[in-house]
Scaffold this motif. Structure first.
Motif: not given
Length: 296
Positions: A236-247
């Motif tokens: 799980r990564v984030s730029d402080g505003a949005e999150e993204l799940l990388v599989d």
């Protein structure tokens, strides 16, 4: 790892002994302390004298010839100094790293090392430092004054505190390369320091134009995560505003991801071969002194 300071960049002056600005294309002795192909004339007018058999007719001095009714030719002498320019990318993608240092931090250190090396070899130092909103142009200046002026602009650039919410794009690079073309005279040695993200064909054409009359070295910065995704897992990564799940269990996705980086790299390798230029790779985990010592 995420910030630079004037004292840090000044101390790099102690680390340039092993760095040479020969760039691997040595052909002819210049008036300075090193060799260069010296694209463009790279010469200064000295005087006119009577034409002699064997003189290059392209150097005929038509004004003196018309005034004296005798054919005269221009004589040139080699410039004692070569302008060295550093073009530094401070767009938003440069303020990133998963390990080591921000690409922007490495770019500043590389620029300072190149400036100190140029000063050590008796050259003048200039440059262009740019972000999405601010461009600084520095005309070549000799001595430590020129290096310190560059260092101050690297440290004080607004990009360190005013990160744009808009990603960098080729338009920013195109404008910065256009500005560089206006201040770089033929025969200059130019270092382009960037991750070269989002550069379109018109921006690459600007590099080709610069290379026609100057020596161009491209230093490509990248983070290991941009080269390949981490080991199998879900992240799980984030730029402080949005999150993204990388599989990364999806091997096709992992291969496509790595393929995009290799395509990006090959694009600039082909450009370097076409222009007979030099491409240096630098990871965010690399020591910039080692990169320049071994890469130039």
């Amino acid at each position: 790892a995420v910030q630079i300071s004037v004292p840090v960049l000044v101390r790099l002056n102690q680390s340039v002994a092993g760095i040479s600005l020969h760039t691997g294309r040595i052909q002819a002795q210049q008036g300075g302390d090193y060799h260069s192909t010296f694209k463009g004339r790279g010469m200064e007018f000295d005087e006119s004298r009577l034409y002699q058999p064997g003189d290059d007719i392209r150097n005929i001095d038509w004004r003196v010839t018309a005034r004296t009714n005798k054919t005269h030719t221009k004589l040139f002498r080699e410039e004692r100094e070569r302008p060295v320019f550093v073009w530094v990318d401070f767009r938003r993608p440069m303020f990133f790293a998963t390990r080591g240092s921000f690409k922007a931090v490495l770019a500043a250190k590389l620029a300072a090392l190149l400036a100190w090396s140029a000063n050590r070899q008796g050259d003048r130092v200039g440059g262009v430092i740019f972000s999405e909103s601010v461009h600084h142009e520095l005309k070549p200046q000799r001595g430590k004054t020129g290096v310190l002026r560059l260092i101050n602009q690297l440290v004080q650039h607004p990009a360190w505190t005013q990160h744009s919410r808009d990603p960098g794009d080729s338009h920013d690079c195109g404008k910065a390369l256009s500005r560089l073309r206006r201040v770089a005279r033929p025969g200059s040695l130019i270092f382009l320091i960037s991750d070269f993200r989002d550069m379109d064909d018109p921006a690459l054409a600007q590099i080709s134009t610069l290379s026609a009359n100057n020596e161009v070295v491209m230093i490509m910065l990248y983070d290991p995560l941009e080269k390949s995704l981490p080991a199998v897992g879900r992240y799980r990564v984030s730029d402080g505003a949005e999150e993204l799940l990388v599989d990364t269990y999806d091997r096709d996705r992992v291969d496509r991801y790595r393929g995009r980086f290799l395509t990006h790299l090959e694009r600039f390798q082909q450009l370097a071969r076409k222009l007979r230029s030099h491409l240096v790779l630098c990871s965010t985990t690399d020591d910039p002194v080692v990169v320049l010592t071994q890469g130039l």
